[in-house]
Design a protein around this motif. Structure first.
Motif, PDB file in Angstrom:
ATOM      1  N   ASN A 278      -9.861   2.687 -70.431  1.00  0.00           N
ATOM      2  CA  ASN A 278      -9.394   2.130 -72.254  1.00  0.00           C
ATOM      3  C   ASN A 278      -9.540   3.467 -72.878  1.00  0.00           C
ATOM      4  N   LEU A 279      -8.077   4.163 -71.720  1.00  0.00           N
ATOM      5  CA  LEU A 279      -7.744   5.390 -73.080  1.00  0.00           C
ATOM      6  C   LEU A 279      -5.525   4.844 -72.992  1.00  0.00           C
ATOM      7  N   LEU A 280      -5.493   5.446 -74.429  1.00  0.00           N
ATOM      8  CA  LEU A 280      -3.961   5.319 -74.087  1.00  0.00           C
ATOM      9  C   LEU A 280      -3.667   6.504 -74.843  1.00  0.00           C
ATOM     10  N   THR A 281      -2.340   6.760 -74.346  1.00  0.00           N
ATOM     11  CA  THR A 281      -1.688   8.254 -74.770  1.00  0.00           C
ATOM     12  C   THR A 281      -0.281   7.957 -74.328  1.00  0.00           C
ATOM     13  N   LEU A 282       0.148   8.024 -76.005  1.00  0.00           N
ATOM     14  CA  LEU A 282       1.180   8.118 -76.157  1.00  0.00           C
ATOM     15  C   LEU A 282       2.274   9.598 -77.144  1.00  0.00           C
ATOM     16  N   SER A 283       3.414   9.390 -76.486  1.00  0.00           N
ATOM     17  CA  SER A 283       3.810  10.894 -76.344  1.00  0.00           C
ATOM     18  C   SER A 283       5.731  10.560 -76.689  1.00  0.00           C
ATOM     19  N   GLY A 284       5.708  11.712 -78.180  1.00  0.00           N
ATOM     20  CA  GLY A 284       7.059  11.668 -78.345  1.00  0.00           C
ATOM     21  C   GLY A 284       7.897  13.063 -79.190  1.00  0.00           C
ATOM     22  N   ASP A 285       8.970  12.680 -79.961  1.00  0.00           N
ATOM     23  CA  ASP A 285       8.812  13.747 -80.786  1.00  0.00           C
ATOM     24  C   ASP A 285       8.224  14.550 -81.660  1.00  0.00           C
ATOM     25  N   ARG A 286       7.474  13.628 -81.815  1.00  0.00           N
ATOM     26  CA  ARG A 286       6.388  13.863 -82.524  1.00  0.00           C
ATOM     27  C   ARG A 286       5.017  14.116 -82.790  1.00  0.00           C
ATOM     28  N   GLY A 287       5.198  14.766 -80.909  1.00  0.00           N
ATOM     29  CA  GLY A 287       3.515  14.918 -81.105  1.00  0.00           C
ATOM     30  C   GLY A 287       3.139  13.936 -79.775  1.00  0.00           C
ATOM     31  N   VAL A 288       1.531  14.391 -79.616  1.00  0.00           N
ATOM     32  CA  VAL A 288       0.899  13.986 -78.528  1.00  0.00           C
ATOM     33  C   VAL A 288       0.154  13.447 -78.997  1.00  0.00           C
ATOM     34  N   PHE A 289      -0.349  11.746 -78.948  1.00  0.00           N
ATOM     35  CA  PHE A 289      -1.924  10.924 -79.487  1.00  0.00           C
ATOM     36  C   PHE A 289      -2.751  10.203 -78.180  1.00  0.00           C
ATOM     37  N   HIS A 290      -3.921  10.676 -78.698  1.00  0.00           N
ATOM     38  CA  HIS A 290      -4.768   9.923 -77.418  1.00  0.00           C
ATOM     39  C   HIS A 290      -5.350   9.131 -78.453  1.00  0.00           C
ATOM     40  N   PHE A 291      -5.834   7.968 -77.962  1.00  0.00           N
ATOM     41  CA  PHE A 291      -7.246   6.851 -77.992  1.00  0.00           C
ATOM     42  C   PHE A 291      -8.145   6.157 -77.780  1.00  0.00           C
ATOM     43  N   GLU A 292      -7.950   5.761 -78.095  1.00  0.00           N
ATOM     44  CA  GLU A 292      -9.989   5.216 -77.027  1.00  0.00           C
ATOM     45  C   GLU A 292      -9.799   3.278 -77.318  1.00  0.00           C
ATOM     46  N   ARG A 293      -9.793   2.850 -76.036  1.00  0.00           N
ATOM     47  CA  ARG A 293      -9.641   1.207 -76.902  1.00  0.00           C
ATOM     48  C   ARG A 293     -11.078   0.513 -77.997  1.00  0.00           C
ATOM     49  N   ILE A 294     -10.614  -0.274 -78.700  1.00  0.00           N
ATOM     50  CA  ILE A 294     -11.639  -0.645 -79.260  1.00  0.00           C
ATOM     51  C   ILE A 294     -11.614  -2.130 -78.969  1.00  0.00           C
ATOM     52  N   ASP A 295     -10.476  -2.626 -78.763  1.00  0.00           N
ATOM     53  CA  ASP A 295     -10.504  -3.737 -78.057  1.00  0.00           C
ATOM     54  C   ASP A 295      -9.408  -4.439 -77.951  1.00  0.00           C
ATOM     55  N   ASN A 296      -9.008  -6.291 -77.395  1.00  0.00           N
ATOM     56  CA  ASN A 296      -7.988  -6.679 -77.081  1.00  0.00           C
ATOM     57  C   ASN A 296      -7.460  -7.267 -77.500  1.00  0.00           C
ATOM     58  N   ALA A 297      -6.022  -7.923 -77.824  1.00  0.00           N
ATOM     59  CA  ALA A 297      -5.636  -9.138 -78.560  1.00  0.00           C
ATOM     60  C   ALA A 297      -6.301 -10.347 -78.352  1.00  0.00           C
ATOM     61  N   GLY A 298      -7.209 -10.218 -78.000  1.00  0.00           N
ATOM     62  CA  GLY A 298      -7.995 -11.617 -77.157  1.00  0.00           C
ATOM     63  C   GLY A 298      -8.708 -12.511 -77.794  1.00  0.00           C
ATOM     64  N   HIS A 299      -7.990 -13.288 -79.588  1.00  0.00           N
ATOM     65  CA  HIS A 299      -8.438 -13.526 -80.149  1.00  0.00           C
ATOM     66  C   HIS A 299      -7.312 -14.882 -80.711  1.00  0.00           C
ATOM     67  N   PRO A 300      -7.814 -15.611 -81.418  1.00  0.00           N
ATOM     68  CA  PRO A 300      -6.536 -16.217 -82.114  1.00  0.00           C
ATOM     69  C   PRO A 300      -6.238 -15.896 -83.520  1.00  0.00           C
ATOM     70  N   MET A 301      -7.106 -15.252 -84.494  1.00  0.00           N
ATOM     71  CA  MET A 301      -6.367 -14.115 -85.320  1.00  0.00           C
ATOM     72  C   MET A 301      -5.293 -13.080 -84.602  1.00  0.00           C
ATOM     73  N   ALA A 302      -5.451 -13.134 -83.135  1.00  0.00           N
ATOM     74  CA  ALA A 302      -4.816 -11.679 -83.231  1.00  0.00           C
ATOM     75  C   ALA A 302      -3.246 -12.189 -82.949  1.00  0.00           C
ATOM     76  N   GLY A 303      -2.223 -10.658 -83.870  1.00  0.00           N
ATOM     77  CA  GLY A 303      -1.149 -11.615 -84.156  1.00  0.00           C
ATOM     78  C   GLY A 303      -0.720 -10.873 -85.943  1.00  0.00           C
ATOM     79  N   THR A 304       0.410 -10.951 -86.061  1.00  0.00           N
ATOM     80  CA  THR A 304       1.030 -10.177 -87.627  1.00  0.00           C
ATOM     81  C   THR A 304       1.069 -11.503 -88.343  1.00  0.00           C
ATOM     82  N   TRP A 305       0.931 -11.652 -89.785  1.00  0.00           N
ATOM     83  CA  TRP A 305       0.969 -12.925 -90.299  1.00  0.00           C
ATOM     84  C   TRP A 305       1.070 -13.047 -92.197  1.00  0.00           C
ATOM     85  N   HIS A 306       2.021 -13.422 -92.334  1.00  0.00           N
ATOM     86  CA  HIS A 306       2.522 -13.369 -94.079  1.00  0.00           C
ATOM     87  C   HIS A 306       2.303 -14.814 -94.826  1.00  0.00           C
TER      88      HIS A 306
END
Length: 253
Positions: free
Chosen positions: A113-141
């Protein structure tokens, strides 16, 4: 020039080995993207409140002080994933508008449940809250609105590059008002949501324009049909609203 079916049979568009490689590449990229979609909580030694929402091809990151009802910063944009490398193109950044339009690459690693993103702006650690398993998951306009929240819905014809988006995971939401064309950022808010039994409820955890809204719960009528999100109720200011939203990339009707 007209290409006949027989010509296509004798001159394939892509050699079979190349086509197979392309299909496998797409499958791997899709699997890697699916692995990181959802909502994530920022993990820092200082205990900062921060969330990252990733869905389909859009992501948004925010930091805020929930106890102090203080919004700190947000940024987001489009992304692609290939060979565990996330390539991100910034569309808005509330703290540094010079980042808008810039491309950056990040190495991503998921372990449980852990995600690590590393790049030229640093290293960031995250812990999962949820997945995208819902019909509303997405980007809306927003694509339709009733005048003063009453009467018939009027189709909104987008002009220029200014836009309002709502980015949702399975349990979290964030809206942003932005204009990537002029590197403009005009406001944001976010928190948790539920959507079921005809009711959509938002609980606000941060609001850049008015921190007195933090902690409020907003109830709306909710209907999801044919990819169209029908949204009605009262805004955070108490004004009646009736809107229709569609996922980014959905063809106009």
């Amino acid at each position: 020039m007209i290409i006949t079916g027989s010509a296509l049979r004798h001159k394939p568009f892509m050699p079979m080995k190349s086509l197979l490689f392309f299909v496998v590449f797409l499958m791997i990229s899709a699997a890697q993207a699916a692995e990181i979609t959802g909502a994530w909580a920022l993990k820092t030694s200082e205990g900062d409140n921060g969330t990252l929402i990733i869905n389909e091809a859009y992501l948004v990151m925010s930091k805020y002080d929930l106890a102090g009802k203080k919004f700190e910063y947000t940024e987001g944009g489009t992304y692609t994933v290939s060979n565990k490398t996330l390539t991100y193109v910034c569309e808005f950044n509330s703290a540094d508008s010079t980042q808008v339009g810039l491309k950056s690459t990040w190495q991503g690693a998921v372990s449980g449940n852990l995600l690590t993103l590393s790049g030229d702006r640093g290293v960031f650690h995250f812990e999962r809250i949820d997945n995208a398993g819902h019909p509303m998951a997405g980007t809306w306009h927003i694509t339709g609105r009733a005048q003063d929240g009453k009467g018939d819905l009027i189709r909104i014809h987008q002009k220029g590059t200014r836009k309002t988006l709502k980015i949702l995971s399975a349990t979290r939401f964030q809206w942003v008002a932005i204009d990537p064309g002029v590197k403009g950022f005009y406001g944001t808010g976010g928190g948790t949501y539920t959507a079921k039994d005809g009711k959509y409820v938002e609980k606000i955890e941060f609001f850049s324009r008015d921190n007195s809204r933090v902690g409020a719960a907003l109830d709306f009528g909710w209907k999801l049909e044919n990819g169209r999100w029908d949204h009605s109720g009262k805004s955070s200011k108490g004004d009646p609203i009736h809107e229709v939203w569609e996922k980014v990339g959905t063809p106009a009707r």
